[in-house]
Design a protein around this motif. Structure first.
Motif, PDB file in Angstrom:
ATOM      1  N   THR A  58       0.823  -1.211   0.000  1.00 58.27           N
ATOM      2  CA  THR A  58       0.000   0.000   0.000  1.00 58.27           C
ATOM      3  C   THR A  58       0.859   1.264   0.000  1.00 58.27           C
ATOM      4  O   THR A  58       0.507   2.263  -0.630  1.00 58.27           O
ATOM      5  CB  THR A  58      -0.928   0.022   1.219  1.00 58.27           C
ATOM      6  OG1 THR A  58      -0.149  -0.138   2.426  1.00 58.27           O
ATOM      7  CG2 THR A  58      -1.967  -1.075   1.144  1.00 58.27           C
ATOM      8  N   ALA A  59       1.994   1.218   0.690  1.00 63.15           N
ATOM      9  CA  ALA A  59       2.887   2.382   0.706  1.00 63.15           C
ATOM     10  C   ALA A  59       3.569   2.576  -0.636  1.00 63.15           C
ATOM     11  O   ALA A  59       3.720   3.701  -1.125  1.00 63.15           O
ATOM     12  CB  ALA A  59       3.934   2.222   1.802  1.00 63.15           C
ATOM     13  N   GLU A  64      -1.391  10.340  -4.432  1.00 59.16           N
ATOM     14  CA  GLU A  64      -1.742  11.508  -3.638  1.00 59.16           C
ATOM     15  C   GLU A  64      -3.250  11.587  -3.381  1.00 59.16           C
ATOM     16  O   GLU A  64      -4.056  11.141  -4.194  1.00 59.16           O
ATOM     17  CB  GLU A  64      -1.291  12.778  -4.366  1.00 59.16           C
ATOM     18  CG  GLU A  64       0.190  12.781  -4.736  1.00 59.16           C
ATOM     19  CD  GLU A  64       1.082  12.904  -3.532  1.00 59.16           C
ATOM     20  OE1 GLU A  64       0.761  13.691  -2.629  1.00 59.16           O
ATOM     21  OE2 GLU A  64       2.107  12.198  -3.477  1.00 59.16           O
ATOM     22  N   GLY A  65      -3.600  12.168  -2.257  1.00 58.78           N
ATOM     23  CA  GLY A  65      -5.017  12.421  -2.010  1.00 58.78           C
ATOM     24  C   GLY A  65      -5.504  12.143  -0.607  1.00 58.78           C
ATOM     25  O   GLY A  65      -6.593  12.565  -0.236  1.00 58.78           O
ATOM     26  N   LEU A  66      -4.716  11.434   0.205  1.00 59.14           N
ATOM     27  CA  LEU A  66      -5.169  11.100   1.562  1.00 59.14           C
ATOM     28  C   LEU A  66      -4.560  11.988   2.633  1.00 59.14           C
ATOM     29  O   LEU A  66      -4.888  11.860   3.807  1.00 59.14           O
ATOM     30  CB  LEU A  66      -4.854   9.633   1.874  1.00 59.14           C
ATOM     31  CG  LEU A  66      -5.668   8.585   1.112  1.00 59.14           C
ATOM     32  CD1 LEU A  66      -5.228   7.198   1.510  1.00 59.14           C
ATOM     33  CD2 LEU A  66      -7.156   8.769   1.353  1.00 59.14           C
ATOM     34  N   ILE A  69      -6.427  13.467   5.696  1.00 58.83           N
ATOM     35  CA  ILE A  69      -7.606  12.639   5.967  1.00 58.83           C
ATOM     36  C   ILE A  69      -7.263  11.536   6.953  1.00 58.83           C
ATOM     37  O   ILE A  69      -8.034  11.220   7.859  1.00 58.83           O
ATOM     38  CB  ILE A  69      -8.158  12.033   4.657  1.00 58.83           C
ATOM     39  CG1 ILE A  69      -8.555  13.143   3.689  1.00 58.83           C
ATOM     40  CG2 ILE A  69      -9.343  11.121   4.949  1.00 58.83           C
ATOM     41  CD1 ILE A  69      -9.021  12.626   2.353  1.00 58.83           C
ATOM     42  N   MET A  70      -6.106  10.918   6.791  1.00 55.94           N
ATOM     43  CA  MET A  70      -5.656   9.881   7.714  1.00 55.94           C
ATOM     44  C   MET A  70      -4.146   9.986   7.867  1.00 55.94           C
ATOM     45  O   MET A  70      -3.474  10.668   7.082  1.00 55.94           O
ATOM     46  CB  MET A  70      -6.073   8.492   7.219  1.00 55.94           C
ATOM     47  CG  MET A  70      -5.386   8.018   5.953  1.00 55.94           C
ATOM     48  SD  MET A  70      -6.009   6.412   5.389  1.00 55.94           S
ATOM     49  CE  MET A  70      -5.776   5.404   6.843  1.00 55.94           C
ATOM     50  N   ASN A  71      -3.614   9.329   8.883  1.00 60.18           N
ATOM     51  CA  ASN A  71      -2.177   9.405   9.114  1.00 60.18           C
ATOM     52  C   ASN A  71      -1.458   8.215   8.480  1.00 60.18           C
ATOM     53  O   ASN A  71      -2.045   7.170   8.210  1.00 60.18           O
ATOM     54  CB  ASN A  71      -1.875   9.485  10.613  1.00 60.18           C
ATOM     55  CG  ASN A  71      -2.331   8.251  11.362  1.00 60.18           C
ATOM     56  OD1 ASN A  71      -1.730   7.188  11.272  1.00 60.18           O
ATOM     57  ND2 ASN A  71      -3.430   8.382  12.108  1.00 60.18           N
ATOM     58  N   ALA A  72      -0.159   8.396   8.252  1.00 49.41           N
ATOM     59  CA  ALA A  72       0.638   7.382   7.568  1.00 49.41           C
ATOM     60  C   ALA A  72       0.762   6.098   8.368  1.00 49.41           C
ATOM     61  O   ALA A  72       0.942   5.020   7.804  1.00 49.41           O
ATOM     62  CB  ALA A  72       2.028   7.952   7.272  1.00 49.41           C
ATOM     63  N   THR A 151       5.525  11.923   0.007  1.00 48.99           N
ATOM     64  CA  THR A 151       4.142  12.097  -0.427  1.00 48.99           C
ATOM     65  C   THR A 151       3.406  13.087   0.460  1.00 48.99           C
ATOM     66  O   THR A 151       3.941  13.543   1.471  1.00 48.99           O
ATOM     67  CB  THR A 151       3.401  10.744  -0.384  1.00 48.99           C
ATOM     68  OG1 THR A 151       3.267  10.331   0.987  1.00 48.99           O
ATOM     69  CG2 THR A 151       4.171   9.668  -1.152  1.00 48.99           C
ATOM     70  N   ASP A 152       2.163  13.412   0.063  1.00 49.04           N
ATOM     71  CA  ASP A 152       1.378  14.336   0.879  1.00 49.04           C
ATOM     72  C   ASP A 152       0.951  13.702   2.200  1.00 49.04           C
ATOM     73  O   ASP A 152       0.610  14.401   3.152  1.00 49.04           O
ATOM     74  CB  ASP A 152       0.134  14.816   0.113  1.00 49.04           C
ATOM     75  CG  ASP A 152      -0.847  13.690  -0.169  1.00 49.04           C
ATOM     76  OD1 ASP A 152      -0.402  12.530  -0.276  1.00 49.04           O
ATOM     77  OD2 ASP A 152      -2.059  13.962  -0.274  1.00 49.04           O
ATOM     78  N   LEU A 153       0.966  12.362   2.258  1.00 47.04           N
ATOM     79  CA  LEU A 153       0.640  11.688   3.520  1.00 47.04           C
ATOM     80  C   LEU A 153       1.782  11.871   4.513  1.00 47.04           C
ATOM     81  O   LEU A 153       1.548  12.016   5.711  1.00 47.04           O
ATOM     82  CB  LEU A 153       0.384  10.198   3.260  1.00 47.04           C
ATOM     83  CG  LEU A 153      -0.365   9.408   4.328  1.00 47.04           C
ATOM     84  CD1 LEU A 153      -1.727  10.020   4.604  1.00 47.04           C
ATOM     85  CD2 LEU A 153      -0.522   7.951   3.906  1.00 47.04           C
ATOM     86  N   GLY A 154       3.000  11.893   4.000  1.00 48.39           N
ATOM     87  CA  GLY A 154       4.161  12.168   4.844  1.00 48.39           C
ATOM     88  C   GLY A 154       4.568  10.981   5.698  1.00 48.39           C
ATOM     89  O   GLY A 154       3.727  10.282   6.251  1.00 48.39           O
ATOM     90  N   GLY A 155       5.867  10.744   5.796  1.00 43.98           N
ATOM     91  CA  GLY A 155       6.360   9.674   6.651  1.00 43.98           C
ATOM     92  C   GLY A 155       6.432  10.123   8.097  1.00 43.98           C
ATOM     93  O   GLY A 155       6.512  11.312   8.390  1.00 43.98           O
TER      94      GLY A 155
END
Length: 271
Positions: A58-59, A64-66, A69-72, A151-155
């Motif tokens: 999944t990673a 992009e887009g989450l 909305i949720m955390n990594a 990514t926009d989710l960020g590590g």
């Protein structure tokens, strides 16, 4: 002559305390039995690959887009939560395998008090699962957060607030569910029955119960055995049905019930 013959006959065998397994002997015995089973290697391998594989996949394929909305962390570790089902099944088989082959008779002959066998099985199983899942969880974390860092989710890093608690929470919840499987296996003493009960009563039934038209069901479901550990794996516990303290408390309650009943039945039933 008859009296002499009768006198020379050996007395009926009574297990001597000198030949009964010590606590260390029981632990060594259970360790040997656990690793001698092919199912142990297969199930643990499947659990590790399933838990880590889903997270890495999944990673690696994230688009992009989450972000926001949720955390990594929750995004990449949900596979670890799902793989706990493998561990619960192995917990059942750890006990029922001996009953299916009949080797439980030899085990109980070496430990006539019986309860020591149950505690040794639980301890060895919990230790193995804890070590394995600590490796799986932390390896999955480092790999997936590295993949998501751009990514926009960020590590995320271990120093981030709540991260270490969640990682250890995944390990603890998996050990808990595995021990629940051990308790169920000791109660039912049948592989198919134990696995069926765990899947049906622990995993499926509480979720189906939420579809019932009674409002009180939603209040009860968080306290069911399969759901009480959920808060431990949440980074944001603000919306959780149970607090962290309540989760630990109810995990202890359910394990006490399962092993208490298993211990009583083990002492009372014939092998």
């Amino acid at each position: 002559m008859t009296a002499a013959v009768m006198t020379d006959r050996p007395a009926a065998y009574t297990p001597s305390a000198n030949y009964q397994l010590s606590a260390a002997g029981l632990l060594h015995s259970e360790w040997t039995k656990l690793w001698s089973l092919r199912s142990t290697w297969i199930v643990l391998l499947c659990a590790a690959l399933f838990g880590a594989g889903i997270g890495v996949a999944t990673a690696a394929t994230y688009s992009e887009g989450l972000g926001g909305i949720m955390n990594a962390l929750d995004y990449t570790l949900f596979g670890v939560s799902l793989s706990a089902a493998f561990i619960a099944v192995l917990g059942v088989l750890t006990v029922t395998g001996e009953y299916s082959t009949g080797s439980i008779r030899s085990t109980m002959s070496a430990a006539p008090k019986r309860l020591g066998v149950l505690w040794a099985k639980a301890f060895v199983f919990a230790a193995v699962v804890a070590v394995l899942y600590a490796a799986v969880v932390f390896a999955t974390f480092f790999v997936t957060q590295g993949l998501l860092s751009g990514t926009d989710l960020g590590g995320m890093s271990l120093s981030d607030d709540g991260v270490m608690r969640v990682l250890l929470g995944h390990v603890a919840s998996t050990v808990y569910l595995g021990l629940l499987g051990v308790g169920i296996g000791a109660i039912l003493r049948n592989s198919a029955g134990g696995i069926g009960f765990y899947v049906g009563a622990i995993m499926v039934l509480p979720n189906l119960a939420t579809l019932l038209p009674w409002s009180w069901v939603a209040d009860v479901v968080p306290y069911t055995p399969g759901n009480v550990a959920g808060t431990l794996t949440m980074l944001d516990t603000a919306g959780a049905s149970l607090s962290l303290g309540a989760s630990w408390l109810w995990m202890g309650v359910w394990l006490a019930i399962a092993f208490g009943l298993a211990g009583v039945l083990l002492k009372r039933r014939d092998v």
